[in-house]
Design a protein around this motif. Structure first.
Motif, short mmCIF file in Angstrom:
data_model
loop_
_atom_site.label_atom_id
_atom_site.label_comp_id
_atom_site.label_asym_id
_atom_site.label_seq_id
_atom_site.Cartn_x
_atom_site.Cartn_y
_atom_site.Cartn_z
N GLY A 154 -47.77 -14.85 -7.28
CA GLY A 154 -48.10 -13.60 -6.90
C GLY A 154 -48.48 -12.49 -8.08
N GLU A 155 -48.33 -11.19 -8.21
CA GLU A 155 -48.26 -10.43 -9.26
C GLU A 155 -46.91 -10.09 -9.57
OE1 GLU A 155 -50.03 -9.42 -11.55
OE2 GLU A 155 -48.59 -8.03 -12.15
N PRO A 156 -46.47 -10.62 -10.77
CA PRO A 156 -44.85 -10.69 -10.94
C PRO A 156 -44.34 -9.32 -11.20
CG PRO A 156 -46.23 -11.38 -12.81
CD PRO A 156 -47.07 -11.34 -11.71
N THR A 157 -45.11 -8.16 -11.53
CA THR A 157 -44.86 -6.82 -11.80
C THR A 157 -44.60 -6.04 -10.51
OG1 THR A 157 -47.12 -6.10 -11.88
CG2 THR A 157 -46.00 -6.60 -14.08
N VAL A 158 -44.95 -6.62 -9.48
CA VAL A 158 -44.69 -6.01 -8.05
C VAL A 158 -43.18 -6.04 -7.86
CG1 VAL A 158 -44.75 -6.43 -5.61
CG2 VAL A 158 -46.60 -6.65 -6.97
N ASN A 159 -42.34 -7.10 -8.57
CA ASN A 159 -41.01 -7.22 -8.53
C ASN A 159 -40.58 -6.78 -9.81
OD1 ASN A 159 -38.46 -7.57 -7.95
ND2 ASN A 159 -38.43 -9.82 -7.12
N MET A 160 -40.68 -5.84 -10.54
CA MET A 160 -40.15 -5.40 -11.71
C MET A 160 -38.67 -5.53 -11.84
SD MET A 160 -42.16 -4.61 -14.42
CE MET A 160 -41.57 -4.38 -16.51
N ASP A 161 -38.09 -5.19 -11.10
CA ASP A 161 -36.64 -5.17 -11.25
C ASP A 161 -36.11 -6.57 -11.64
OD1 ASP A 161 -36.49 -2.75 -10.58
OD2 ASP A 161 -35.65 -2.94 -8.47
N ASN A 188 -52.02 -9.30 -13.59
CA ASN A 188 -53.50 -8.91 -13.31
C ASN A 188 -53.44 -7.58 -13.52
OD1 ASN A 188 -52.70 -7.48 -11.02
ND2 ASN A 188 -53.12 -9.25 -9.62
N PHE A 189 -52.44 -6.65 -13.90
CA PHE A 189 -52.81 -5.23 -14.32
C PHE A 189 -53.07 -4.56 -13.22
CE2 PHE A 189 -53.58 -6.29 -18.97
CZ PHE A 189 -51.92 -6.10 -19.57
N THR A 190 -53.14 -4.82 -11.96
CA THR A 190 -53.57 -3.92 -11.02
C THR A 190 -52.28 -3.39 -10.51
OG1 THR A 190 -53.13 -5.51 -9.27
CG2 THR A 190 -55.35 -5.27 -10.20
N TYR A 191 -51.15 -3.66 -10.71
CA TYR A 191 -49.88 -2.77 -10.44
C TYR A 191 -49.38 -2.14 -11.38
CZ TYR A 191 -46.39 -2.37 -6.54
OH TYR A 191 -45.51 -1.91 -5.73
N HIS A 196 -43.56 1.08 -16.25
CA HIS A 196 -43.64 -0.50 -16.62
C HIS A 196 -44.10 -0.89 -17.89
CE1 HIS A 196 -43.38 -1.25 -11.72
NE2 HIS A 196 -42.25 -0.52 -12.20
N ALA A 197 -45.15 -0.25 -18.41
CA ALA A 197 -45.73 -0.71 -19.34
C ALA A 197 -44.84 -0.23 -20.69
CB ALA A 197 -47.19 -0.01 -19.54
N GLU A 198 -44.28 0.92 -20.73
CA GLU A 198 -43.45 1.27 -21.77
C GLU A 198 -41.98 0.38 -21.82
OE1 GLU A 198 -44.01 3.16 -24.06
OE2 GLU A 198 -45.96 3.77 -23.57
N TRP A 199 -41.74 0.21 -20.85
CA TRP A 199 -40.63 -0.84 -20.75
C TRP A 199 -40.65 -2.11 -21.27
CZ3 TRP A 199 -38.63 -5.23 -19.39
CH2 TRP A 199 -37.04 -5.55 -19.21
N LEU A 200 -41.91 -2.87 -20.76
CA LEU A 200 -42.22 -4.14 -21.66
C LEU A 200 -42.41 -3.88 -22.80
CD1 LEU A 200 -44.83 -5.05 -18.63
CD2 LEU A 200 -42.66 -6.13 -19.26
N LEU A 201 -43.22 -2.81 -23.35
CA LEU A 201 -43.37 -2.46 -24.78
C LEU A 201 -42.04 -2.44 -25.48
CD1 LEU A 201 -46.16 -0.02 -24.34
CD2 LEU A 201 -46.46 -2.35 -25.85
N ALA A 202 -41.07 -1.70 -25.03
CA ALA A 202 -39.79 -1.33 -25.54
C ALA A 202 -39.10 -2.69 -25.55
CB ALA A 202 -38.92 -0.32 -24.89
N ASN A 203 -39.13 -3.50 -24.77
CA ASN A 203 -38.26 -4.60 -24.82
C ASN A 203 -38.87 -5.98 -25.23
OD1 ASN A 203 -35.57 -4.31 -23.26
ND2 ASN A 203 -37.08 -2.84 -22.46
N ASP A 204 -40.00 -5.81 -26.08
CA ASP A 204 -40.59 -6.94 -26.52
C ASP A 204 -41.32 -8.03 -25.68
OD1 ASP A 204 -40.23 -5.96 -29.12
OD2 ASP A 204 -38.43 -6.74 -29.38
N VAL A 205 -41.50 -7.61 -24.49
CA VAL A 205 -42.16 -8.60 -23.66
C VAL A 205 -43.64 -8.92 -23.80
CG1 VAL A 205 -42.34 -9.19 -21.17
CG2 VAL A 205 -40.47 -7.96 -21.80
N LEU A 206 -43.95 -10.11 -24.23
CA LEU A 206 -45.28 -10.57 -24.25
C LEU A 206 -46.01 -10.28 -22.89
CD1 LEU A 206 -44.78 -13.73 -26.43
CD2 LEU A 206 -44.75 -11.31 -27.34
N VAL A 207 -47.48 -9.99 -23.20
CA VAL A 207 -48.05 -9.60 -21.83
C VAL A 207 -49.47 -10.51 -22.02
CG1 VAL A 207 -49.33 -7.75 -20.59
CG2 VAL A 207 -47.42 -7.31 -21.95
#
Lengths: 498, 141
Positions: A154-161, A188-191, A196-207
């Motif tokens: 799927g698109e993993p960011t649909v279930n960001m929690d 796929n960046f469509t969601y 979400h982006a700021e959380w990923l950036l703040a938490n060093d998650v690679l994209v």
């Protein structure tokens, strides 16, 4: 019936003077390789003399042949053993790649989708937090000191929690485990949203994202159900992340959105446009992998598929183009070449789970489906999604770590991919650099082992390795080898303050 | 056949090629190894028409001319000689490989560990040396 006779020179063999090596004809010369990954080119006459035991003591190649272990006299067995140990050190690590399927829901409907997607209203295909906790508990038991969580869908960011929970919970657990942890999301960046982006950036998650090529090609391959511009969304969010990492003071060579292209028939016609797009965006790696024969792709193969020969013809042109770009000062690497070159040009193995012996399925990677089903790899999950439970290893919460890595299916895949014991592979010059994909074999022939010359992966790996060795053999100035050596260097992506 | 040359006699029929091999010259493992590499292009049938003789018959999967089959015979003969060489090297280096692989995977790496430990101790001593034991006397003031 006609009868014919041919005569061929029979090689004279002084086997008691030789170390163990495999050999093959490449670029009009003979390539020798051995278990430590050492290799050396000899002219045909020199090779005949080596094998016959008549290579003169003062022959200029002799010191190198001795040092690499191709001659028996003065062979340092302990040093050779240490080189083999280092080359195969991944065998003692345990699974480092843990693929977490946070949901099957996806808002794209890609032509080749091999991720067994569902529509956005199918919320029952979301991973629960309870399952996610069991996934992390299991993954953190790995004997590997390095653990990489890779969130897919799927698109993993649909279930960001679930992504947030896995990142935070694993880091909490890691206060006691002391492992090196990586988290990456394949989106796929469509969601994507700014939150979400700021959380990923703040938490060093690679994209990592999918970028199939220029706008028309990308939107052809990757249909967005809303009818919106998928390509535009990818470009917009890539720019957002890359800008924000720079603003956060990160080295942009290390911290940037990685991109992957999936090659359809139409992509093969536009390979140069794809490479140029990646170069234009400052992306330093393009991985020109052939289409997987899994999931929906097999149903639409006639429309988007191509033969191995067609793929390899494209690959050779693209490889030479990428080498020429490097010669002109642009740094861009090709992914499969980089994996093989690391094996050829360094004392180490990149531990790329798909090209190693034995394969990494279950011993180098584990995949966790949204419902907690444990599978040996993402490919195993796709076969499972197609209704074949052959590769199910268990269920999070009830299956132990040792039951996963010691599972009979995992052992079978290891045996089916151990090059030293496979007919055709055990004596192949490419054995130190190659890898068998038992799940591909199973999918394509119904047999984990398959007959090697009949499998596309054999032709693919052998041809790409041959192309690289040919380029090295023809490299009279050392320019190509210098480029290839740069492709093998990977700096660790750690926070600057670490 | 001279001592230096190997002679291969083969027959060609419609899409088929057959060779008769002497097992005393070409061990069975070498014949299997060579034949296996052609399974993508041919159907291969093995037979034993007489003691110590092996017949290898190829039937091409696609249409082939007489020239194609002659080329195939040459390619197979070359590969067979390579397989014999591979087998000789493999048999001769069996104990070497057993030793190196056993040592690599199950052997005692204590020497490497001791070296690593000594290097670590050296580094620690250099880093933490309040009595300046490691400072050469020449540099003292």
């Amino acid at each position: 019936m006609k009868s014919h006779t041919i005569e061929l020179p029979r090689p004279q063999v002084a086997a008691d003077q030789l170390g163990f090596f495999r050999f093959g004809d490449i670029a009009g010369r003979v390539l020798l390789t051995n278990d430590a990954g050492e290799w050396h080119f000899l002219g045909r006459e020199d090779f005949a003399a080596l094998v016959a035991g008549t290579l003169p003591a003062e022959h200029p190649e002799r010191p190198t042949l001795l040092a690499k272990g191709f001659l028996r006299s003065e062979l340092d067995l302990d040093a050779l053993s240490e080189r083999i140990r280092r080359k195969k050190s991944f065998l003692g690590n345990g699974p480092h790649l843990h693929v977490v399927i946070t949901t099957l829901r996806c808002n794209q409907d890609c032509r080749y989708c091999h991720a067994s997607r569902t529509d956005m209203d199918q919320v029952q295909t979301d991973m629960s937090l309870e399952t996610a906790k069991k996934v992390v508990d299991l993954a953190m038991q790995s004997t590997s000191n390095y653990v990489a969580f890779e969130y897919q869908g799927g698109e993993p960011t649909v279930n960001m929690d679930v992504i947030k929970f896995c990142v935070e919970y694993s880091r909490e657990k890691n206060r006691y485990e002391g492992k090196t942890l990586d988290h990456s999301v394949v989106t796929n960046f469509t969601y994507m949203t700014e939150e979400h982006a700021e959380w990923l950036l703040a938490n060093d998650v690679l994209v990592c994202t999918s970028l199939d090529g220029p706008e028309e090609l990308h939107n052809y391959n990757r249909t967005w159900r809303s009818g919106s511009d998928a390509y535009g969304s990818v470009r917009e969010w890539m720019a957002y992340f890359n800008r924000r990492w720079i603003e956060l003071g990160r080295d942009p060579h290390l911290w940037h959105v990685d991109a992957l292209t999936t090659l359809t028939r139409r992509s093969l016609e536009q390979w140069k446009d794809i490479v140029d797009l990646y170069v234009g965006l400052g992306i330093r790696s393009v991985h020109l992998r052939p289409l997987n024969p899994f999931g929906f792709a097999s149903k639409t193969w006639d429309q988007i598929g191509y033969s191995t020969d067609e793929y390899l013809a494209m690959y050779e042109e693209a490889l030479d183009y990428i080498i020429d770009l490097n010669k002109a000062g642009t740094t861009i690497i090709e992914g499969t070449a980089a994996v093989l070159l690391k094996k050829m040009l360094t004392p180490d193995d990149p531990n790329y789970v798909d090209i190693r012996s034995p394969v990494g399925s279950g011993t180098g990677q584990v995949a966790y489906n949204y419902d907690g089903t444990i599978l040996p790899s993402d490919e195993g999950r796709m076969i499972h999604a197609m209704g074949d439970p052959m590769f199910v290893l268990g269920q999070v919460g009830s299956t132990s770590y040792s039951e996963i890595v010691g599972h009979p299916t995992v052992k079978s895949m290891a045996v089916a991919s151990l090059l030293d014991s496979l007919p055709g592979c055990s004596s192949c010059w490419n054995a130190p650099y190659c890898g068998v994909r038992p799940l591909h074999n199973y999918r394509q022939t119904g047999d984990l082992f398959a007959q090697r010359p009949n499998t596309p992966k054999c032709a693919e790996h052998m041809t790409i390795a041959r192309l690289l060795f040919e380029r090295l053999a023809e490299d009279t100035t050392g320019e190509v080898e210098a480029i290839f050596r740069r492709w093998t260097v990977q700096r660790p992506r750690v926070r600057d303050e670490d | 056949m001279t001592a230096e040359n190997a002679r291969f006699t083969f027959s060609i029929d419609d899409r088929s090629l057959a060779l008769l091999l002497d097992e005393a010259l070409y061990p069975l493992d070498a014949i299997y190894g060579a034949a296996y590499l052609f399974v993508d292009r041919c159907y291969i049938f093995l037979d034993r028409p007489a003691d110590k003789q092996v017949q290898v018959r190829f039937r091409t999967k696609s249409d082939s001319t007489e020239q194609d089959l002659e080329a195939l015979a040459g390619e197979f003969a070359n590969e067979l000689l390579n397989q014999v060489l591979r087998l000789r090297i493999s048999e001769s280096t069996k104990s070497i490989r057993e030793y190196t692989l056993a040592r690599a995977f199950f052997g005692d790496s204590s020497q490497a560990s001791i070296d690593a430990l000594l290097a670590e101790l050296d580094a620690e001593e250099l880093a933490d040396d309040p009595l300046e034991i490691n400072v050469p006397w020449e540099s003292g003031t």
